[in-house]
Design an enzyme around this catalytic site. Structure first.
Site, mmCIF file in Angstrom:
data_model
loop_
_atom_site.group_PDB
_atom_site.id
_atom_site.type_symbol
_atom_site.label_atom_id
_atom_site.label_comp_id
_atom_site.label_asym_id
_atom_site.label_seq_id
_atom_site.Cartn_x
_atom_site.Cartn_y
_atom_site.Cartn_z
ATOM 1 N N ASP A 71 0.723 -1.297 0.081
ATOM 2 C CA ASP A 71 -0.072 0.200 -0.167
ATOM 3 C C ASP A 71 0.900 1.292 -0.087
ATOM 4 O O ASP A 71 1.856 1.198 0.723
ATOM 5 C CB ASP A 71 -0.813 0.082 1.390
ATOM 6 C CG ASP A 71 -2.009 0.946 1.115
ATOM 7 O OD1 ASP A 71 -2.929 0.942 0.325
ATOM 8 O OD2 ASP A 71 -1.857 1.674 2.266
ATOM 9 N N GLU A 98 15.190 -13.973 -0.594
ATOM 10 C CA GLU A 98 15.324 -15.163 0.313
ATOM 11 C C GLU A 98 14.465 -16.335 0.000
ATOM 12 O O GLU A 98 14.662 -17.617 0.516
ATOM 13 C CB GLU A 98 15.634 -14.807 1.993
ATOM 14 C CG GLU A 98 16.632 -13.889 2.258
ATOM 15 C CD GLU A 98 16.458 -13.788 3.595
ATOM 16 O OE1 GLU A 98 16.281 -14.700 4.407
ATOM 17 O OE2 GLU A 98 17.012 -12.582 4.244
HETATM 18 C C1 BGC Z 1 -5.683 2.114 -0.319
HETATM 19 C C2 BGC Z 1 -6.654 2.815 0.214
HETATM 20 C C3 BGC Z 1 -6.471 3.252 1.606
HETATM 21 C C4 BGC Z 1 -5.269 4.118 1.695
HETATM 22 C C5 BGC Z 1 -4.649 4.390 2.863
HETATM 23 C C6 BGC Z 1 -4.775 3.269 -0.325
HETATM 24 O O1 BGC Z 1 -4.116 3.536 -1.503
HETATM 25 O O2 BGC Z 1 -5.731 1.306 -1.570
HETATM 26 O O3 BGC Z 1 -7.994 1.937 0.060
HETATM 27 O O4 BGC Z 1 -7.612 4.013 2.086
HETATM 28 O O5 BGC Z 1 -4.268 3.342 0.797
HETATM 29 O O6 BGC Z 1 -3.983 3.242 3.325
#
Ligand code: BGC
Ligand code: MG
Length: 551
Positions: A214, A274
């Protein structure tokens, strides 16, 4: 050599540890996929029950949005325990079962690691906020107020307002790029990096095949906390946030995408290396420099395997000229950059609605996705041709939508429950009341309706995915000679053994193109591709695919 043999040969040469290169990944938003226990919320057991369906699509992998322990302020993207499953989704044993059963069906499993921030309920944050001199005091981004008490700089949160939240215990502000309940971890602190890598190892040991990472370019912030400069009004139109969000007014030079990130990504890659055949897919959110960062993060073999960008998740339609612009820019940044494309996901309006596509156009885009260089993510329900659901204000769940309503309605319209059974009250998603309402319009396109019809969108998607697998040049080959002629996009994909010529009319009027000379064989007729020779006319949303062997 006939084409059948050619195909088999290049399939055999694809290194199996590189399953991710050109792979097709099916994104599951677990809250809304399949509920197994009647609480109205999808769960891991529900996903396991649906593995046969997923495998029947022909995809290589699944990516499951976060299912870790969380107060669910941002529906799982606010993690309070990285090493456990939230009870609402099941248990670690349920996850292990899902993993084993997916593997038995030949599906890879990618999990969604949210490293940039935690939940404010994570014990790390409770400890960090307790005092200015505890062992974790530096684990989050703390800063003193300006002399007048206002936040340390002008950085903004994507979800609205300042990126700084006052904490009355430490008498300091902490940074949050998203909700104030999602404090940003301080990656300048080596122990934070170590703790996160250790956690990633935990999941690698368990056997996951990769990570969707993310907001990967948000890990580091400028140590000096310099103000972001303003963007001119003309520069504000390219954006990862809705137009009404002041986040678009800034060039986020200092709050994200910092040079120190590269060294961390290399640590993460070294850890992943790894283990055999694991892959990292980083999500880049940067309206100004997205492609440049994708180049930086995926070049060579020491950083991310692939990155996921917002270029085709935007409101702007994927036209021939835009596609050419994106690929030209990307190859100018790094010829070996490896993108992963998506048209829909859990954060944006479904592309059938966002781009206002006819059924024919939606079918064409599905084929285009399978022909473009890069890996591909399909979002649950995309294969049914679903449009955005209409969720009334009283039913909204997403804090982002509640904040900017009604100009921006948030992300609930793409997160409504998956539709399995058209005649069931909750479309086969749950025996209880779902957390977001099932869309009656979507239920018309439930799996049980589309399954038996060979011409349905669902079966079209299956054939499109099969096309990519039948022609490895589409998955892993080079992409050459990309041209835009009016509304038509043409390009070649090629590997050592075959070339595939692709032409897509992405406009709403007929257009003429000239097909290449020589011994080409038309393919994709089962997908609606047209055949011809020399000069041909492609109607709106028509396309043409031709293959020839090399050597
Ligand atoms: C995720 C979102 C989330 C954000 C914060 C992103 O880009 O896909 O759904 O709200 O990151 O974690
Ligand atoms: Mg449930």
């Amino acid at each position: 050599m006939n084409v059948q043999n050619t195909t088999e040969l290049s399939k055999a040469t694809k290194v199996s540890s590189e399953w991710w290169r050109g792979g097709v990944i099916y994104q599951i938003y677990p809250r809304s996929f399949q509920d197994s226990n009647g609480d109205g919320i999808g769960d891991l057991k529900g996903i396991t029950q649906r593995l046969d369906y997923i495998a029947s699509l022909g995809v290589d992998a699944i990516w499951i949005s976060p299912f870790f322990k969380s107060p669910m302020k941002d529906f799982g993207y606010d993690v309070s325990d990285y090493r456990d499953v939230d009870p609402m989704f099941g248990t670690l044993a349920d996850f292990q079962e899902l993993l084993d059963k997916a593997h038995a069906k030949g599906l890879k499993v990618m999990i969604d690691l949210v490293l940039s921030h935690t939940s404010d309920q994570h014990p790390w944050f409770s400890e960090s906020r307790a005092s200015r001199d505890n062992p974790k005091s530096d684990w989050f981004v703390w800063a003193d107020p300006k002399p007048d008490g206002t936040p340390p700089n002008n950085w903004l949160s994507i979800f609205g307002g300042s990126a700084w939240q006052w904490d009355s215990r430490r008498l300091q502000y902490y940074l949050h790029n998203f909700l104030s309940s999602q404090p940003d971890l301080n990656f300048h602190c080596r122990e934070v990096q170590d703790a996160l890598l250790d956690m990633a190892r935990f999941w690698l040991e368990l056997g996951v095949d990769g990570f969707r990472l993310d907001t990967i370019n948000f890990y580091f912030h400028d140590r000096e906390l310099r103000d972001n400069p303003a963007l001119s009004i003309e520069q504000r139109n390219a954006s990862i946030a809705p137009a009404v969000n002041p986040y678009n007014h800034q060039n986020h030079l200092y709050s994200k995408s910092q040079p120190e990130n590269i060294a961390f990504l290399e640590r993460l890659r070294a850890l992943t290396n790894e283990y055999e055949g694991r892959a990292c897919l980083g999500e880049i959110g940067d309206a100004q420099r997205g492609l440049e960062i994708m180049g930086e993060y995926t070049t060579g073999d020491k950083r991310m395997h692939m990155c996921y960008a917002f270029e085709f998740l935007e409101k702007r339609v994927l036209t021939a000229s835009y596609a050419k612009q994106v690929f030209d820019q990307l190859s100018a940044k790094a010829r070996d950059a490896w993108p992963c494309w998506a048209f829909s996901n859990h954060d944006v309006a479904r592309h059938a609605s966002r781009w206002d596509l006819s059924e024919a156009a939606a079918r064409q885009y599905a084929v285009l996705m399978m022909c473009l260089r890069g890996s591909a993510c399909l979002y649950q329900g995309e294969e049914l041709g679903l449009h955005e659901a209409d969720v009334p204000f009283e039913k909204l769940q997403d804090p982002y939508g509640i904040e900017f309503w009604p100009e921006y309605k948030g992300r609930d319209g793409c997160r409504t429950p998956m539709v399995w059974v058209s005649q069931d009250e909750q479309s086969g998603f749950s025996a209880g009341e779902p957390w977001l309402p099932v869309s009656a319009a979507q239920a018309e396109q439930a799996v049980d309706r589309l399954e038996p019809d060979p011409q349905s969108m669902l079966n079209h998607y299956r054939r499109a995915i099969a096309l990519r697998h039948a022609h490895p040049a589409l998955a892993t080959g080079e992409q050459a000679q990309m041209e835009q002629t009016g509304t038509v996009l043409t390009f070649l994909r090629e590997n050592e053994t075959e070339q595939v010529f692709c032409a897509f009319n992405l406009g709403s009027e007929a257009a003429e193109i000239s097909l290449p000379q020589g011994h080409w064989r038309a393919v994709g007729q089962d997908l609606g591709a047209v055949e011809g020779e020399g000069q041909i006319t492609l109607d709106a949303a028509q396309f043409c695919l031709m293959v020839r062997g090399k050597g």
